[in-house]
Design an enzyme around this catalytic site. Structure first.
Site, short mmCIF file in Angstrom:
data_model
loop_
_atom_site.label_atom_id
_atom_site.label_comp_id
_atom_site.label_asym_id
_atom_site.label_seq_id
_atom_site.Cartn_x
_atom_site.Cartn_y
_atom_site.Cartn_z
N ASP A 63 28.60 -16.60 -21.77
CA ASP A 63 28.36 -17.82 -22.52
C ASP A 63 29.71 -18.47 -22.74
O ASP A 63 30.50 -18.03 -23.58
CB ASP A 63 27.69 -17.49 -23.86
CG ASP A 63 27.45 -18.73 -24.72
OD1 ASP A 63 27.89 -19.83 -24.32
OD2 ASP A 63 26.83 -18.59 -25.79
N VAL A 64 30.00 -19.51 -21.97
CA VAL A 64 31.34 -20.10 -21.99
C VAL A 64 31.63 -20.87 -23.27
O VAL A 64 32.76 -21.33 -23.47
CB VAL A 64 31.59 -20.99 -20.75
CG1 VAL A 64 31.68 -20.14 -19.50
CG2 VAL A 64 30.51 -22.05 -20.62
N TYR A 154 27.26 -37.07 -23.43
CA TYR A 154 27.76 -36.63 -22.12
C TYR A 154 28.98 -37.45 -21.70
O TYR A 154 29.97 -36.90 -21.20
CB TYR A 154 26.63 -36.76 -21.10
CG TYR A 154 26.90 -36.15 -19.74
CD1 TYR A 154 26.89 -34.77 -19.56
CD2 TYR A 154 27.14 -36.97 -18.63
CE1 TYR A 154 27.12 -34.22 -18.31
CE2 TYR A 154 27.36 -36.42 -17.38
CZ TYR A 154 27.35 -35.05 -17.23
OH TYR A 154 27.57 -34.50 -15.98
N ALA A 157 31.99 -36.32 -23.68
CA ALA A 157 32.47 -35.02 -23.20
C ALA A 157 33.23 -35.17 -21.89
O ALA A 157 34.30 -34.58 -21.70
CB ALA A 157 31.31 -34.05 -23.05
N LYS A 158 32.69 -35.95 -20.96
CA LYS A 158 33.32 -36.08 -19.66
C LYS A 158 34.59 -36.93 -19.71
O LYS A 158 35.52 -36.71 -18.91
CB LYS A 158 32.31 -36.66 -18.65
CG LYS A 158 31.15 -35.70 -18.36
CD LYS A 158 31.65 -34.34 -17.87
CE LYS A 158 30.52 -33.43 -17.41
NZ LYS A 158 31.00 -32.13 -16.93
#
Length: 252
Positions: A63-64, A154, A157-158
């Site tokens: 689980d990263v 998203y 985050a990116k």
């Protein structure tokens, strides 16, 4: 080509899509690949396919979003595969909603999986890379970093991946560690199929509509993104660092 002979690569979110294609591409060029996903079972098919093709790969559960789990699995990879030279931060999820109705839980989960995991994996990997004065970190950003309706979480985050990449390139460059990012446009994956269904389209129809707006008149395949990741992870890109390369068929 055997650009990665003697190198060990960790690819997160490697059970499917761009991650799976990247794991297979790096292995095809000689890397021993750690196929990371939430469960080892999830990555077994990819690892097995690599071995059937004559490569070296093992599936690992991680689980990263859990920093301690990341440190533990990287230590295990280093011990079992003999090093840690390349990190590809690919793990990601989407939880799409228009901004006014986006629950904070979906904001938090997307930022954690897509951005915080990259921070944690890079922080763990740099321990090995700075010690050996060699390393390549490639993280997956997205065209959505420029803004995309229904993806405030998203996109943030990116975009964060791009800032993290630029900063790590500055801090890790003196240790001969290259840090770059790839920002794909539309890629035919399970994730974009889910986006299509969210917008009321069949995946094939969604791809056709996107292709009509793309100069190359088609969408990308995961293997095409993997080829760019492989370039940035190789010594062919030895003087490339701190960059985000958009791979989007010429779209603007």
């Amino acid at each position: 080509m055997n650009r990665f002979t003697g190198k060990v690569a960790v690819v997160t979110g490697a059970a499917q899509g761009i991650g799976a294609a990247t794991a297979r591409r790096l292995a095809a060029e000689g890397a021993a690949v750690a196929v990371l996903d939430l469960t080892a079972q999830a990555g077994q098919d990819v690892a097995a396919a690599i071995r059937e093709e004559g490569g070296t790969a093992r599936a690992y559960a991680c689980d990263v979003t859990d920093g301690e789990a990341v440190e533990a699995v990287f230590a295990k990879v280093e011990q079992e595969l003999g090093g840690l030279h390349i990190l590809v931060n690919n793990a990601g999820i989407t939880r799409d909603h228009l901004f006014f109705r986006m629950p904070k839980s979906d904001w938090d989960s997307v930022l954690t999986v897509n951005l915080t995991s990259a921070f944690q994996c890079a922080q763990a990997a740099q321990t090995y890379m700075t010690r050996q004065k060699y390393g390549k970190i490639v993280s997956l950003s997205s065209r959505s970093a420029l803004g995309n309706r229904g993806q405030a979480n998203y996109a943030a985050a990116k975009a964060g991946i791009q800032g993290l990449t630029a900063t790590l390139a500055i801090e890790l460059g003196p240790y001969n560690v290259n840090v770059n990012a790839v920002a794909p446009g539309y890629v035919a994956t399970a994730m974009t199929a889910a986006t299509a269904e969210r917008t009321g389209h069949a995946p094939e129809e969604h791809q056709r509509l996107t292709a009509e707006r793309t100069p190359l008149r088609r969408v990308a395949q995961p293997e095409e993104i993997a080829a760019v990741v492989a370039f940035l992870a190789s010594d062919d890109a030895s003087y490339v660092s701190g960059q985000t390369l958009y791979v989007n068929g010429g779209a603007r």
